[in-house]
Each structure stands twice: as structure tokens, then as C-alpha cells.
Scaffold this motif. Sequence first.
Motif, short mmCIF file in Angstrom:
data_model
loop_
_atom_site.label_atom_id
_atom_site.label_comp_id
_atom_site.label_asym_id
_atom_site.label_seq_id
_atom_site.Cartn_x
_atom_site.Cartn_y
_atom_site.Cartn_z
N LEU A 96 0.64 -1.26 0.26
CA LEU A 96 -0.05 0.12 -0.37
C LEU A 96 0.73 1.27 -0.21
O LEU A 96 0.78 2.80 -0.53
CB LEU A 96 -1.26 -0.18 1.18
CG LEU A 96 -2.24 -0.97 0.60
CD1 LEU A 96 -2.43 -0.58 2.47
CD2 LEU A 96 -3.76 -0.08 0.16
N LEU A 99 1.66 2.03 -3.53
CA LEU A 99 0.19 2.63 -4.06
C LEU A 99 0.37 4.10 -3.85
O LEU A 99 -0.49 4.99 -4.73
CB LEU A 99 -1.01 1.38 -3.97
CG LEU A 99 -1.95 1.86 -4.30
CD1 LEU A 99 -1.71 2.07 -6.19
CD2 LEU A 99 -3.07 1.00 -3.87
N THR A 120 0.30 -5.64 1.60
CA THR A 120 0.31 -5.91 0.13
C THR A 120 -1.34 -5.56 0.02
O THR A 120 -2.13 -5.30 0.90
CB THR A 120 0.23 -6.95 -0.50
OG1 THR A 120 -0.52 -7.87 0.33
CG2 THR A 120 1.64 -7.27 0.38
N VAL A 121 -1.35 -4.81 -1.23
CA VAL A 121 -2.90 -4.74 -1.40
C VAL A 121 -3.81 -5.74 -1.16
O VAL A 121 -5.10 -5.67 -0.75
CB VAL A 121 -3.91 -3.73 -2.64
CG1 VAL A 121 -2.64 -3.04 -2.78
CG2 VAL A 121 -2.82 -4.72 -3.59
N THR A 125 -7.04 -6.05 2.04
CA THR A 125 -8.34 -5.62 1.48
C THR A 125 -8.53 -7.43 2.10
O THR A 125 -10.40 -7.65 2.54
CB THR A 125 -8.94 -6.15 -0.05
OG1 THR A 125 -7.67 -6.70 -0.89
CG2 THR A 125 -8.34 -4.84 -0.27
N ILE A 139 -10.84 -0.44 2.56
CA ILE A 139 -10.31 -0.08 1.29
C ILE A 139 -11.18 -1.00 0.48
O ILE A 139 -11.00 -0.68 -0.77
CB ILE A 139 -8.92 -0.97 1.64
CG1 ILE A 139 -8.20 -0.54 2.57
CG2 ILE A 139 -8.19 -1.04 0.32
CD1 ILE A 139 -6.60 -0.17 3.21
#
Length: 440
Positions: A96, A99, A120-121, A125, A139
Motif C-alpha cells: 500500500l 501504491l 500488500t493490497v 483487502t 479499502i
Amino acid sequence: MTIVNRTRSSSTWVNWAGTVSARPTREARPASVDELAETVRTAAAEGLRVKTVGTGHSFTAIAATDGVLIRPDLLTGIRRIDRRAMTVTVESGTPLKRLNAALAREGLSLTNMGDIMEQTVAGATSTGTHGTGRESASIAAQITGLELVTAAGEVLTCSAQENPEVFAAARIGLGALGVVSAITFAVEPLFLLRAQEEPMPFDRVVAEFDALHTENEHFEFYWFPHTSGCVTKRNNRSQGPIDPPGRISGWVEEELLSNGLFQVVSTLGKAVPAAVPAIAKVSSRALSARTYTDIPYKVFTSPRRVRFVEMEYALPRRAAMAALRELKAMLERSPLRVSFPVEVRTAPADDIPLSTASGRDTAYIAVHMYKGTPYRGYFTEVERIMTAHEGRPHWGKLHTRDAAYLAAAYPRFAEFTAVRDRLDPDRLFGNDYLRRVLGD
């Protein structure tokens, strides 16, 4: 033929907090979605289960496996930015923090974020990571599309229009539906947030909680156990000008007080539990009022260098202050000594089946203990209070709930498990934690 980076595992994987360890048969580092799909197909053929780990910030064993451990550190970067649709598609292993910085360079931002950005994304999530917000949700609620490698080794693209049932469930999929390979987020033009942080008495915060929530786009507070002191945070959009914390004042707040001094007092409290109440009084007064204006991720997120264990429950927002009062009363009559503050945040209702805010306006109460300090007695008492108020545990934080409890807590629980039965009938992506919380 695609070559996948595979290595026999000779080491034990340990999560960030040190609460979980696993020794997989082997590790894999796929560098593309094709290599990822091949990794999954090969594991299935060998009868090995598959889990993906990000940065290990989950406190539960949600990512543990004795089979194939996928590390997504080569699946990083932005695939595309669509300025007409105002979306960004990003590889699942992208941290993140990378990003956020990349979006800021493009003049873009997520609408809301959690308070750390190391994950991490996909990891963030998949476990329902959230910040605080009056209208803006987790998120995962900002996802408009995702790409998923299924147990069959197929690459499935999902959105509200394409495979909508899978999309609905997989936004917070717990790693139970497949391996997420890419995520598309809604974004908006970069904006500014004005942050107001100030101490406030516990009784005032509790009495004015509804008003503070209503009057601010993003409100949260921390209560210091064994004291009557809180620190409140109010973040609202601003026209500017940008006015970030000064280098020295920012370092004092974020590094010296929030991390350096807190590390010292936490270590002292662990060694001498009787000193915790006195330490808490000092800690509650250490952070002073401040106001600053900056781009979103620099306001929403903070470094967290002091390691801890955590339990967090999502309650109907209307029940949160009653539960917090019960928590305070419990500590006042018990011999427990707690050096970490209790964190309270909010989220609007959303439509994700296993979101902790699914179908109801929500408040979160999170409790922490310094790493290495006995925590089970405290967490057990807190969990008793939270479950009495229809609490839903955060999927990546410590709790003892099982599938029977969670099926009653989530009206759309069966919708999720039906998608799981269809996509992974043999439980290729299963492990002991998922068996407990989802059933088998």
C-alpha cells in the motif's frame, strides 16, 4: 513453457507479531499471473494446499500452510490507470505504501485508508482492513474489479458486471476463494486533509461521540486504560494551503513519542506491571494538540514500530459507547494492567458479505498488548463484552469465534460459503483457521 520460481522450504515463516509460524513444503515467487496459475495447478496435482502471504500483518493464522506458500513480492506495480473511469489496476503484491506514493505522483488518491500502509493490497483487502469514516468505507469497499486465480488454475476476472456473485464475495475473500492476482480500485483526484489532534476527557468523548462522528468526515480516538484521558483525531477535507508537520515537530510526535518513547514505556510496563497505571497517565499526557494539512496518505497513516498483538471487534455503532464503558469498568475492577491505548473508529454500512460493516453502520473497538506480554486474560474479557453487543471480529486479528457464531453474525454468510463451495470444493486454499471460521 513457463518457469516458476520455486524453492523447497528450509525455513519457518513467522508473522509480524510473532503469534503464528508455519513451515511450508515449499515456497513460490511467481512473477506473472500465468506463473501464478501454474503454481496453483502444480500444487493441486501434488495434493498440496496453497496460501499466499503478504507482509504478515495479520495476527491470526489466516495465511499459514504446510503446503505451498506463495510470496507475491514479484507481483507488484500498477498495470493501468483509467482516468476516464477514475480507476487504477494494481498487481496484488504491491505494498500500500508504494501504491499511495505512486498515486500521489499521478495526482490521484484512494478515498480512505487504514492507519498503516505496510500491507500488500491483496492482504489488506482480503482481511477487511479499514480506517475510519463517516461516509467512506474500508479499502475493500473501494474495489471495482479483481482478477482471481481459482483452484482449477483458471484466471477469473470479476466486477459488478462480470461474475458478480464472485466479485461480491471476493472483495473480502479471506484467501478462501482463490489467489487474488490484481485489484482495480476507484480513485479520485488528489485532495488535502486537515488533521486536528487533541486530548479530551473520556467522559466527554463518550458523551459527544455521536456528534463528533456526525460533524467530521473521519473521526477516531484512543483511550488510555487506567486513566480518564483520550486523544482524538478529526480529519476533514481542506482547500489548503498544504501545511504539513514541521520536520522537528513531526519527528517528535511520530518517532520519539509514538514509537521511541512508547517502546520504552511498553518495555517498562512488561517488566513491572504494577507501574502500568502510572505510566499510562504519563503517556496520555505526552501527546499534545496539533493541527496540520497534507495529502491523504500522509494524514491517514502512521509508522508503527512498536510490536504488539491485537483484537478488534466491529459493533453496531449505536452499541459502541456502552461496550466501551463496560470495558473501562471491567479494567477498573480487575487486576489487569494494560499499557496500550484502546482505539475506536467507525465505518458506514457496506454491501460486502463478509465485511465487518456488512449491512450496518459500525464502530470498531480495538485492544492491544505489547508483544511478549500475557494477553489472553484481557482479550477474553474484552471478547465477552464485544460478543454480548453483536460484535464481529476482524478477520486478521485475534479472536476465538467459530463458524456457528459467525454464520449468525453475518446475514450473508451462506452466500459467501456457497461461492466457496463452487470455486474451491476440495479446499485447496483451506487451512485450520478457515476451517474454524468458515466450517468445512
